[in-house]
Design a protein around this motif. Structure first.
Motif, mmCIF file in Angstrom:
data_model
loop_
_atom_site.group_PDB
_atom_site.id
_atom_site.type_symbol
_atom_site.label_atom_id
_atom_site.label_comp_id
_atom_site.label_asym_id
_atom_site.label_seq_id
_atom_site.Cartn_x
_atom_site.Cartn_y
_atom_site.Cartn_z
ATOM 1 N N LEU A 96 0.855 -1.176 0.000
ATOM 2 C CA LEU A 96 0.000 0.000 0.000
ATOM 3 C C LEU A 96 0.896 1.233 0.000
ATOM 4 C CD1 LEU A 96 -3.286 0.221 0.571
ATOM 5 C CD2 LEU A 96 -2.498 1.341 2.636
ATOM 6 N N PHE A 97 0.482 2.267 -0.715
ATOM 7 C CA PHE A 97 1.275 3.493 -0.811
ATOM 8 C C PHE A 97 0.446 4.652 -0.277
ATOM 9 C CE2 PHE A 97 3.168 6.738 -4.033
ATOM 10 C CZ PHE A 97 3.977 7.275 -3.039
ATOM 11 N N LEU A 98 0.901 5.219 0.852
ATOM 12 C CA LEU A 98 0.285 6.409 1.425
ATOM 13 C C LEU A 98 1.142 7.598 1.026
ATOM 14 C CD1 LEU A 98 -0.465 4.927 4.942
ATOM 15 C CD2 LEU A 98 -2.203 5.791 3.395
ATOM 16 N N SER A 99 0.715 8.292 -0.009
ATOM 17 C CA SER A 99 1.496 9.381 -0.572
ATOM 18 C C SER A 99 1.112 10.712 0.074
ATOM 19 C CB SER A 99 1.266 9.451 -2.088
ATOM 20 O OG SER A 99 1.967 10.527 -2.663
ATOM 21 N N ALA A 100 1.956 11.723 -0.126
ATOM 22 C CA ALA A 100 1.650 13.072 0.334
ATOM 23 C C ALA A 100 0.925 13.874 -0.741
ATOM 24 C CB ALA A 100 2.929 13.795 0.767
ATOM 25 N N ASP A 101 0.613 13.254 -1.855
ATOM 26 C CA ASP A 101 -0.164 13.915 -2.900
ATOM 27 C C ASP A 101 -0.947 12.855 -3.667
ATOM 28 O OD1 ASP A 101 1.623 12.615 -4.550
ATOM 29 O OD2 ASP A 101 2.282 14.413 -5.617
ATOM 30 N N LEU A 102 -1.618 13.279 -4.710
ATOM 31 C CA LEU A 102 -2.381 12.352 -5.546
ATOM 32 C C LEU A 102 -1.651 12.000 -6.834
ATOM 33 C CD1 LEU A 102 -5.981 13.805 -5.142
ATOM 34 C CD2 LEU A 102 -5.258 11.504 -4.485
ATOM 35 N N SER A 103 -0.712 12.832 -7.249
ATOM 36 C CA SER A 103 -0.098 12.634 -8.567
ATOM 37 C C SER A 103 0.782 11.393 -8.616
ATOM 38 C CB SER A 103 0.705 13.870 -8.970
ATOM 39 O OG SER A 103 1.791 14.089 -8.086
ATOM 40 N N TYR A 104 1.588 11.153 -7.575
ATOM 41 C CA TYR A 104 2.453 9.969 -7.604
ATOM 42 C C TYR A 104 1.653 8.672 -7.640
ATOM 43 C CZ TYR A 104 6.648 12.802 -6.831
ATOM 44 O OH TYR A 104 7.689 13.702 -6.968
ATOM 45 N N PRO A 105 0.663 8.468 -6.761
ATOM 46 C CA PRO A 105 -0.109 7.217 -6.858
ATOM 47 C C PRO A 105 -0.938 7.128 -8.130
ATOM 48 C CG PRO A 105 -0.991 8.653 -5.141
ATOM 49 C CD PRO A 105 0.308 9.240 -5.551
ATOM 50 N N ALA A 106 -1.404 8.264 -8.654
ATOM 51 C CA ALA A 106 -2.159 8.220 -9.905
ATOM 52 C C ALA A 106 -1.280 7.745 -11.051
ATOM 53 C CB ALA A 106 -2.735 9.603 -10.220
#
Length: 270
Positions: A96-106
């Motif tokens: 699971l990836f909890l990112s600090a933004d939406l762009s990296y996981p998108a």
């Protein structure tokens, strides 16, 4: 208890020496039941969570709470969102990836590395922080001769660093303080610069200064959220253990998790 039953069975075997044909049925089933009960129980596979550095304090509480509810253990790997995304592309075994933004996981989803598109779980908040007792955080402080180093996370890989640069530009200070800026690889390293005094002042996440370990250390002010783009933080399920990872994501949007996020200064997503 299993050892005692095993010794009982060994004693019965040596003293009575029954053959399977002559062993009474009830005794045979008792032996089978005891042996099955002594067998080690399989444990649920653990999860490895890739966690943006700003989320580390809150994620530890979330993971411990999730484990207590489900029995699924969680390991946390922290870093900047950009560096974690790069590790995932290189095959790092994260669930699971909890990112600090939406762009990296998108982007990871577009590249086929995630099971579903990301969801925004919280909005982060930026603060200016100093641990120097003689200093008071504020925009005028950044231009002061008493400040030689201003810490922020790398804007290219850390969303909170990008937000800090945007706020500095909105304040009209980019050129005047450019020579003072020192970049940490992540919010964790940036916060260490500030905490140690290596940087007289700097920018970090509200979740850091509100963590139990940092409460009461230094002074901070929240940066006006109108001076930087909203920091919507996204979560994405990767493809290693999707069922268990999905269970964690579902928990992340529960009322209990929302309360934890709020306690660390986040605005949870609705």
């Amino acid at each position: 208890m299993c050892t005692r039953f095993t010794k009982m069975l060994m004693y019965q075997r040596h003293s009575l020496s029954p053959t399977p044909a002559s062993m009474p049925t009830h005794r045979l089933w008792l032996c089978i039941a005891l042996l099955i009960g002594c067998a080690p129980r399989p444990q649920a596979p653990g999860l490895t969570l890739a966690v943006a550095a700003n989320m580390q304090p809150a994620a530890r509480v979330l993971a411990d709470t999730f484990t207590a509810r489900t029995g699924i253990p969680c390991d946390l790997i922290t870093g900047s969102s950009g560096s974690l995304a790069a590790q995932i592309r290189e095959g790092a075994p994260y669930d699971l990836f909890l990112s600090a933004d939406l762009s990296y996981p998108a982007t990871l989803h577009q590249e086929g590395l995630a099971a579903a598109p990301p969801r925004a779980y919280a909005r982060g908040r930026l603060v200016m922080w100093t641990t120097r007792s003689s200093l008071h955080p504020g925009w005028e402080l950044l231009e002061s001769d008493t400040v030689r180093h201003i810490a922020l996370a790398n804007p290219r890989t850390a969303p909170y660093g990008a937000a800090a640069m945007e706020a500095i530009e909105k304040a009209g200070l980019r050129e005047s303080v450019a020579h003072k800026l020192v970049q940490g690889e992540s919010i964790a390293q940036t916060s260490q610069f500030i905490l140690s005094g290596a940087a007289e002042v700097g920018f970090t996440a509200l979740s850091v200064v509100q963590s139990p370990e940092m409460q009461g250390k230094g002074r901070w002010i929240e940066v006006d959220s109108a001076t930087y783009a909203p920091i919507w933080q996204g979560v994405v399920v990767l493809k290693r253990h999707p069922e268990q990872a999905q269970a964690f994501q579902d928990f992340l949007f529960s009322p209990e998790a929302r309360q934890i996020l709020e306690s660390f200064g986040y605005w949870p997503s609705k």
